[in-house]
Design an enzyme around this catalytic site. Structure first.
Site, PDB file in Angstrom:
ATOM      1  N   LYS A 267       6.168  -7.578  62.186  1.00 58.58           N
ATOM      2  CA  LYS A 267       4.847  -7.676  62.800  1.00 58.58           C
ATOM      3  C   LYS A 267       4.421  -9.135  62.969  1.00 58.58           C
ATOM      4  O   LYS A 267       3.972  -9.545  64.039  1.00 58.58           O
ATOM      5  CB  LYS A 267       3.818  -6.911  61.965  1.00 58.58           C
ATOM      6  CG  LYS A 267       2.422  -6.888  62.588  1.00 58.58           C
ATOM      7  CD  LYS A 267       1.414  -6.192  61.694  1.00 58.58           C
ATOM      8  CE  LYS A 267       1.681  -4.712  61.579  1.00 58.58           C
ATOM      9  NZ  LYS A 267       0.621  -3.998  60.828  1.00 58.58           N
TER      10      LYS A 267
ATOM     11  N   GLU B 150      13.359 -11.835  54.828  1.00 57.16           N
ATOM     12  CA  GLU B 150      14.663 -11.203  54.986  1.00 57.16           C
ATOM     13  C   GLU B 150      14.966 -10.933  56.461  1.00 57.16           C
ATOM     14  O   GLU B 150      16.073 -11.178  56.940  1.00 57.16           O
ATOM     15  CB  GLU B 150      14.721  -9.881  54.195  1.00 57.16           C
ATOM     16  CG  GLU B 150      14.566 -10.035  52.693  1.00 57.16           C
ATOM     17  CD  GLU B 150      13.134  -9.924  52.225  1.00 57.16           C
ATOM     18  OE1 GLU B 150      12.921  -9.644  51.028  1.00 57.16           O
ATOM     19  OE2 GLU B 150      12.202 -10.126  53.054  1.00 57.16           O
TER      20      GLU B 150
ATOM     21  N   GLY C  32       3.499  -0.179  57.141  1.00 61.18           N
ATOM     22  CA  GLY C  32       4.932  -0.225  57.402  1.00 61.18           C
ATOM     23  C   GLY C  32       5.640   1.080  57.147  1.00 61.18           C
ATOM     24  O   GLY C  32       6.468   1.528  57.951  1.00 61.18           O
ATOM     25  N   ARG C  33       5.326   1.738  56.042  1.00 61.26           N
ATOM     26  CA  ARG C  33       6.028   2.979  55.696  1.00 61.26           C
ATOM     27  C   ARG C  33       5.540   4.174  56.522  1.00 61.26           C
ATOM     28  O   ARG C  33       6.070   5.270  56.399  1.00 61.26           O
ATOM     29  CB  ARG C  33       5.888   3.257  54.207  1.00 61.26           C
ATOM     30  CG  ARG C  33       4.457   3.348  53.704  1.00 61.26           C
ATOM     31  CD  ARG C  33       4.428   3.333  52.173  1.00 61.26           C
ATOM     32  NE  ARG C  33       3.095   3.291  51.616  1.00 61.26           N
ATOM     33  CZ  ARG C  33       2.372   2.186  51.443  1.00 61.26           C
ATOM     34  NH1 ARG C  33       2.870   1.014  51.821  1.00 61.26           N
ATOM     35  NH2 ARG C  33       1.172   2.231  50.896  1.00 61.26           N
TER      36      ARG C  33
ATOM     37  N   GLU D 112       5.782   3.665  47.076  1.00 56.23           N
ATOM     38  CA  GLU D 112       4.985   2.510  47.467  1.00 56.23           C
ATOM     39  C   GLU D 112       3.535   2.924  47.689  1.00 56.23           C
ATOM     40  O   GLU D 112       2.605   2.139  47.462  1.00 56.23           O
ATOM     41  CB  GLU D 112       5.552   1.866  48.732  1.00 56.23           C
ATOM     42  CG  GLU D 112       4.971   0.485  49.031  1.00 56.23           C
ATOM     43  CD  GLU D 112       5.733  -0.256  50.106  1.00 56.23           C
ATOM     44  OE1 GLU D 112       6.618  -1.060  49.755  1.00 56.23           O
ATOM     45  OE2 GLU D 112       5.450  -0.027  51.298  1.00 56.23           O
TER      46      GLU D 112
ATOM     47  N   HIS E 205      27.501  18.701  42.337  1.00 56.82           N
ATOM     48  CA  HIS E 205      28.670  18.263  41.575  1.00 56.82           C
ATOM     49  C   HIS E 205      28.425  16.918  40.904  1.00 56.82           C
ATOM     50  O   HIS E 205      29.375  16.252  40.499  1.00 56.82           O
ATOM     51  CB  HIS E 205      29.882  18.201  42.502  1.00 56.82           C
ATOM     52  CG  HIS E 205      30.271  19.549  43.028  1.00 56.82           C
ATOM     53  ND1 HIS E 205      31.193  20.355  42.397  1.00 56.82           N
ATOM     54  CD2 HIS E 205      29.830  20.252  44.106  1.00 56.82           C
ATOM     55  CE1 HIS E 205      31.315  21.488  43.074  1.00 56.82           C
ATOM     56  NE2 HIS E 205      30.505  21.449  44.114  1.00 56.82           N
TER      57      HIS E 205
ATOM     58  N   LYS F  90       7.853 -11.580  45.845  1.00 56.42           N
ATOM     59  CA  LYS F  90       8.034 -12.401  47.043  1.00 56.42           C
ATOM     60  C   LYS F  90       7.519 -13.821  46.813  1.00 56.42           C
ATOM     61  O   LYS F  90       8.151 -14.804  47.193  1.00 56.42           O
ATOM     62  CB  LYS F  90       7.287 -11.782  48.223  1.00 56.42           C
ATOM     63  CG  LYS F  90       7.890 -10.511  48.788  1.00 56.42           C
ATOM     64  CD  LYS F  90       7.061 -10.059  49.979  1.00 56.42           C
ATOM     65  CE  LYS F  90       7.596  -8.791  50.605  1.00 56.42           C
ATOM     66  NZ  LYS F  90       6.765  -8.360  51.750  1.00 56.42           N
TER      67      LYS F  90
END
Length: 548
Positions: free
Chosen positions: A208, A214, A269-270, A355, A386, A506
């Site tokens: 944004k 990153e 964001g999510r 979050e 399994h 951060k």
């Protein structure tokens, strides 16, 4: 006036008294007392069928949970969200992911302005761009058709698009390949671009502000890779587009701002995979399927907004989560899709749920004295059977499970889909009813092994079934969990839409990066462990230790 503490509310106290009466009751007894329970404790809406009869609840539990929801103002909070009120109070923002999938005729306002025309303007620009890429009309710098798309983002700018691409791969255009880069670890970028032709590769940079560390590190790596391969700085404009609102930074990078797709601060964001962040999804599955996914989201939004609590799928799932976490003491939830295409769905839900509700203070800033934000995890069935199902069946921790399945396979292969769904159904039955010591003995089991082969059961689960994994069904399923998370946050009186917990690491990393990359070791003022780790890393990087 401050909100009453949750645990002092009469409705919470009533649930505590109820738990003292029903908490030890076994699902075997609940089913024996009501032979029709399996048909009655179900709910169906928007193409999703929910069987919650294997939850450790009765009619009184459900009634008391609804009374708690009413006391906490859930209906009013739902309306406040849909009206665009600033329910993200710590950031003073509206929370309007529901506007991303509303029809063009809707009217949803932020600060008195209808945002729907802006949403559809971006969708239309996305659609025009997607059609050019998918048809081959968009050509790279050297005149080649785009055949590879790499989306660069992190967090909500990555998890949603990755999950959606994997979930809807059956609907994707197969002469296009899609990759996703999120980790700042260089391996992620190198492996995603290995053996690709830069002249046939398009990068979507999702940030944004166009400042996310990153994402920008990977974007600059992609830019250098592209320019080196194509030998021309101007190639960037034909091989990069941006999902951002920072026009100056986008232009500085070399991306034509005509190929910049924006979204808004009222989209977390999510919750953004159905915004321009979903451009890679639209490129993969096409405009028609993308709009069908949005329609699935919207159908669940409308159901959540208008259905009464007793018939409201997200409300019910959220309230069952409150019961399991705050009264039964379950600290985790396993999401178990019996559909290989949903292999990334549990990982997507981890961010959505943890979050959102991993908070330790109320909206008023007071510490909570109750559990919030359970850990969500899972893998597709039957693989999980399994590995970790052993703990779910016989471990000491209570793990409520959400089983997800579909009536019709997207890839029919003999009787394998019947086998898949047989396992889904059998696992829920085994978790609920288990196998008693008497039943084990009746099978002729040696006494020394009876305890090992006994399953106590009484482990709660819900099962969600749909006809087929379509774009519409995926949208409805995601919105179901989105709104369930919201319901839980309302009950806990927390802000489900901020994420301050991700900021501290951060901030500290910015200082640490400078200390790691300085030519000479700078003065270090951290704790002794952090100082020692910085020094050890510098030694390892520079080959100054004897370690292998």
């Amino acid at each position: 006036m401050s909100t009453p503490d949750l645990t002092t509310r009469p409705q919470w106290q009533a649930l505590r008294r109820h738990f003292a009466q029903i908490g030890a009751q076994h699902l075997r007894d609940l089913f024996a007392a009501d032979p029709a329970r399996g048909e009655q404790l179900t709910l169906e809406a928007v193409g999703l069928y929910l069987d919650y009869s294997k939850q450790r609840v009765d009619a009184d539990t459900l009634r008391l949970l609804r009374e708690l929801a009413l006391a906490c103002g859930l209906p009013q909070r739902i309306e406040a969200m849909f009206r665009g009120e600033r329910i993200n109070t710590t950031e003073q923002r509206a929370v309007l992911h529901v506007a991303l999938r509303a029809p063009a005729t809707a009217d949803i306002r932020v600060n008195g302005r209808n945002v729907i025309p802006d949403v559809h303007a971006v969708l239309d620009r996305m659609a025009a761009f997607a059609e050019r890429v998918r048809s081959g009309a968009w050509l790279g710098h050297g005149g080649k058709r785009i055949r590879h798309v790499i989306s660069i983002g992190i967090g909500g700018s990555d998890l949603g698009p990755v999950m959606a691409y994997e979930a809807l791969r059956a609907y994707s255009q197969r002469d296009l390949t899609f990759g996703f880069v999120s980790n700042v670890d260089g391996t992620d970028f190198v492996e995603a671009t290995r053996d690709l032709d830069a002249g046939e590769t398009l990068f979507i940079v999702c940030s944004k502000t166009f400042t996310t560390l990153e994402t920008l590190s990977n974007a600059h790596a992609a830019r250098a890779w592209c320019v080196q391969a194509l030998g021309d700085e101007s190639a960037v404009a034909k091989h990069f587009v941006a999902v951002s609102t920072a026009a100056d930074e986008v232009a500085k990078f070399g991306i034509d701002t005509a190929n910049m797709f924006g979204f808004w601060d009222w989209v977390g964001g999510r919750y953004s995979m159905d915004s321009a962040i979903g451009l890679s999804t639209m490129l993969a599955i096409g405009v028609e399927h993308f709009r069908a996914m949005l329609a699935g989201f919207h159908a669940m939004d409308e159901h959540f907004r208008h259905a009464p609590l007793e018939h409201n799928l997200p409300a019910l799932m959220g309230l069952l989560a409150i019961w399991n976490g705050n009264f039964l003491g379950a600290a985790t939830v396993a999401v178990l899709p019996y559909e290989q295409y949903l292999k990334r769905f549990p990982a997507y839900l981890q961010q959505l749920t943890m979050e959102s509700n991993g908070k330790h203070v109320t909206l008023d800033g007071a510490p909570v004295d109750y559990a919030t934000g359970p850990v969500y995890w899972g893998e597709p069935g039957t693989n999980g059977q399994h590995s970790f199902y052993q703990l779910i069946h016989q471990g000491t921790q209570l793990v409520p499970c959400d089983f997800i399945g579909f009536g019709q396979p997207l890839n029919p292969l003999g009787q394998q889909h019947d086998q898949l769904l047989a396992n889904l159904i059998a696992q829920g039955e085994a978790l609920a009813f288990g196998k008693s010591a008497a039943e084990v003995r009746a099978e002729g089991t040696p006494e020394a092994l009876v305890a090992h082969r006994t399953f106590e059961g009484n482990r709660p689960s819900s099962t969600i079934l749909a006809a087929r994994l379509t774009p519409h069904a995926l949208g409805s399923l995601i919105a179901l969990y989105e709104h369930s998370v919201f319901v839980q946050g309302v009950i806990w009186n927390i802000d489900s839409f901020d994420q301050w917990g991700v900021e501290l690491g951060k901030q500290l990393a910015k200082t640490t990066i400078a200390e790691l990359t300085a030519k000479d070791e700078p003065p270090l003022a951290h704790d002794s462990s952090t100082n020692a780790l910085i020094r050890r890393y510098r030694q390892l990087r520079d080959g100054k230790t004897s370690g292998s």
